[in-house]
Write a protein that holds these residues in place. Sequence first.
Motif, PDB file in Angstrom:
ATOM      1  N   PHE A  57       1.114  -1.630   0.484  1.00 37.66           N
ATOM      2  CA  PHE A  57       0.473   0.113  -0.214  1.00 37.66           C
ATOM      3  C   PHE A  57       0.593   1.689   0.327  1.00 37.66           C
ATOM      4  O   PHE A  57       0.594   2.448   0.175  1.00 37.66           O
ATOM      5  CB  PHE A  57      -0.920   0.300   1.474  1.00 37.66           C
ATOM      6  CG  PHE A  57      -2.404  -0.994   1.276  1.00 37.66           C
ATOM      7  CD1 PHE A  57      -3.455  -1.006   0.379  1.00 37.66           C
ATOM      8  CD2 PHE A  57      -1.714  -2.049   1.728  1.00 37.66           C
ATOM      9  CE1 PHE A  57      -4.089  -2.153   0.470  1.00 37.66           C
ATOM     10  CE2 PHE A  57      -2.392  -3.407   1.722  1.00 37.66           C
ATOM     11  CZ  PHE A  57      -3.885  -2.643   0.922  1.00 37.66           C
ATOM     12  N   ALA A  92      -9.820   2.136  -1.681  1.00 39.70           N
ATOM     13  CA  ALA A  92      -8.955   3.532  -0.638  1.00 39.70           C
ATOM     14  C   ALA A  92     -10.256   3.769   0.421  1.00 39.70           C
ATOM     15  O   ALA A  92     -10.233   3.577   2.262  1.00 39.70           O
ATOM     16  CB  ALA A  92      -8.186   3.919  -1.290  1.00 39.70           C
ATOM     17  N   PHE A 131       3.879   1.269   3.102  1.00 47.15           N
ATOM     18  CA  PHE A 131       3.025   1.856   2.826  1.00 47.15           C
ATOM     19  C   PHE A 131       4.304   2.751   3.239  1.00 47.15           C
ATOM     20  O   PHE A 131       5.569   2.974   3.612  1.00 47.15           O
ATOM     21  CB  PHE A 131       2.270   1.937   4.341  1.00 47.15           C
ATOM     22  CG  PHE A 131       2.947   1.888   5.776  1.00 47.15           C
ATOM     23  CD1 PHE A 131       3.587   2.705   6.610  1.00 47.15           C
ATOM     24  CD2 PHE A 131       3.439   0.326   6.177  1.00 47.15           C
ATOM     25  CE1 PHE A 131       3.972   2.435   7.867  1.00 47.15           C
ATOM     26  CE2 PHE A 131       3.890  -0.217   7.002  1.00 47.15           C
ATOM     27  CZ  PHE A 131       4.227   1.424   8.441  1.00 47.15           C
ATOM     28  N   THR A 178      -4.517  -2.980  -7.185  1.00 52.13           N
ATOM     29  CA  THR A 178      -4.868  -3.858  -5.867  1.00 52.13           C
ATOM     30  C   THR A 178      -5.732  -4.705  -5.858  1.00 52.13           C
ATOM     31  O   THR A 178      -6.850  -4.455  -6.506  1.00 52.13           O
ATOM     32  CB  THR A 178      -4.897  -2.246  -4.870  1.00 52.13           C
ATOM     33  OG1 THR A 178      -4.208  -1.467  -4.676  1.00 52.13           O
ATOM     34  CG2 THR A 178      -5.550  -2.712  -3.160  1.00 52.13           C
ATOM     35  N   VAL A 231      -6.718  -5.752   0.977  1.00 51.39           N
ATOM     36  CA  VAL A 231      -7.707  -4.514   2.026  1.00 51.39           C
ATOM     37  C   VAL A 231      -7.901  -5.251   3.058  1.00 51.39           C
ATOM     38  O   VAL A 231      -8.195  -5.512   4.347  1.00 51.39           O
ATOM     39  CB  VAL A 231      -8.815  -3.738   1.097  1.00 51.39           C
ATOM     40  CG1 VAL A 231      -9.038  -3.344   1.986  1.00 51.39           C
ATOM     41  CG2 VAL A 231      -7.859  -3.528   0.238  1.00 51.39           C
ATOM     42  N   PHE A 278      -1.593   5.105   3.270  1.00 56.96           N
ATOM     43  CA  PHE A 278      -2.052   3.744   2.258  1.00 56.96           C
ATOM     44  C   PHE A 278      -2.616   4.329   1.568  1.00 56.96           C
ATOM     45  O   PHE A 278      -3.223   5.325   1.540  1.00 56.96           O
ATOM     46  CB  PHE A 278      -3.027   2.623   3.202  1.00 56.96           C
ATOM     47  CG  PHE A 278      -2.787   2.470   4.249  1.00 56.96           C
ATOM     48  CD1 PHE A 278      -1.501   1.628   4.791  1.00 56.96           C
ATOM     49  CD2 PHE A 278      -3.735   2.748   5.694  1.00 56.96           C
ATOM     50  CE1 PHE A 278      -0.995   1.188   5.940  1.00 56.96           C
ATOM     51  CE2 PHE A 278      -3.241   2.197   6.775  1.00 56.96           C
ATOM     52  CZ  PHE A 278      -1.913   1.654   7.427  1.00 56.96           C
ATOM     53  N   THR A 333      -4.092   2.536  -2.576  1.00 59.18           N
ATOM     54  CA  THR A 333      -4.338   2.146  -3.222  1.00 59.18           C
ATOM     55  C   THR A 333      -4.736   2.567  -5.084  1.00 59.18           C
ATOM     56  O   THR A 333      -4.124   3.040  -5.310  1.00 59.18           O
ATOM     57  CB  THR A 333      -6.008   1.189  -3.134  1.00 59.18           C
ATOM     58  OG1 THR A 333      -6.458   2.743  -3.064  1.00 59.18           O
ATOM     59  CG2 THR A 333      -6.161   0.860  -1.681  1.00 59.18           C
TER      60      THR A 333
END
Length: 339
Positions: free
Chosen positions: A6, A264, A305, A325, A330, A319, A321
Motif C-alpha cells: 500500500f 481506499a 506504506f 490492488t 485490503v 496507505f 490503493t
Amino acid sequence: MKKLNFKNDYSNIAHPFVLERLKEHLDDSFNGYGLDEASDLARKKVKDLIQSDADVHFLIGGTSANKIAIAHALRPYEAVIAVESGHIAVHETGAIEQTGHKILTVKPVNGKIVPEDIVKTVELYQDEHGVVPRLVYISDATEIGTVYTKDELTRISQVCREHNLYLYIDGARLSNALVSPKNDLTLPEIARLSDMFTIGGTKNGLLMGEVLIVTNPALKPYVRHSVKQNGGMLAKGFLLGLQFQVFFQDNLFLAMARHANVLALNLQEKLVGLGYTLASISDTNQIFVNISWDKYNTLKDVCAFEVWNKADDYVTVRFVTSFATKAEDVEKLIEIMKN
C-alpha cells in the motif's frame, strides 16, 4: 511471506490492456518525438473527451510535466502561487525554482487553495522589487486526497482571470478526483476553467506518462520547444501515444481510478470503525491514518506504506490503493489492523 503493498499507486508495471496494445505493435515502426499516428489518435481521444480544441502533449512524468508547463508559461521575474503542501513545493527537488521561478506558498485549507489567499498574495507584490505572481498551481486530487468542487474551482478561476493569472492544474491523480463521490466536475468544465492541466497515467495504470493539455491560446505556441529544452521529449513518443489510446478507450482510466478509490474509501471507513483516527479525511485513493508506535513496528514487517508524519506517541502513515490492488489485500490489512 510477501508483504502487502500500500506504498503508492505506481508500484505495478501496467494494466494488462496496455501491455497487450504494445505487444500488438512489436513489429511496427513509427515516426519519432510524438509525431506519429498512434499519438495523433490519442490526441483526438483527449480532445473529444474535453470537448475543446486544446493542444495536447504526451510527457513522461509528473515532475517533468509540471516543470515544463510552468517554465513555458512564465517570464523570468514571474512566480507561482501554491499551497505549502503542493507537490511542486515539497516533492520536486526545487525543480520549479531551478528554472528561476519563486513559489509563493499559502496555508492549505483541507489541502486546497482558497481565492482569498490568492488575492492577498497578489496584493503583497506590487512593485519591481519583488516577483510578479503570474500562475496559480493546484492539484486535483490534492496531496491529501481531497478534491475541488465545481464551485471552488469556478471561484479560483474567476479570481485568476480578474488578476491576470494563469491557472494550472496538476492532474497526476485527476482520474481519481473525477470518480470521487465528492466530485461534481467534468473534464470539459476543467478545460474551460483552467489554462493548462494534466491527466496522469503514471499513477493510474500506465508504464509512464502524463497528458499536458493547453487550453489558453496564448500559451499554445512553442510548447514543444519548452518540452525539448527541459528534457521531456521522448524520442519513442509513440510508446506514450499507444498507451494513452488504451487509457482513454472505453473510459478505462476512470474504471481503474474507481477501483482504487472504492478500495481506499472502504479501508478508510473500516479503520475508523476500528477506532483509528485520521490525519485527514480523503475523498480518493490515498488515506492517512494515525497509528501507535507499537502498531507501526508490527506493521512495517508485513506491509509496505509511507510514513507521513512522526510524533512522540503516534505515527501518521499513508496507505495508497491502485488499479492493481486486490480486495483481499485490503481485507488482510484490516485484519492486521484489528490486532
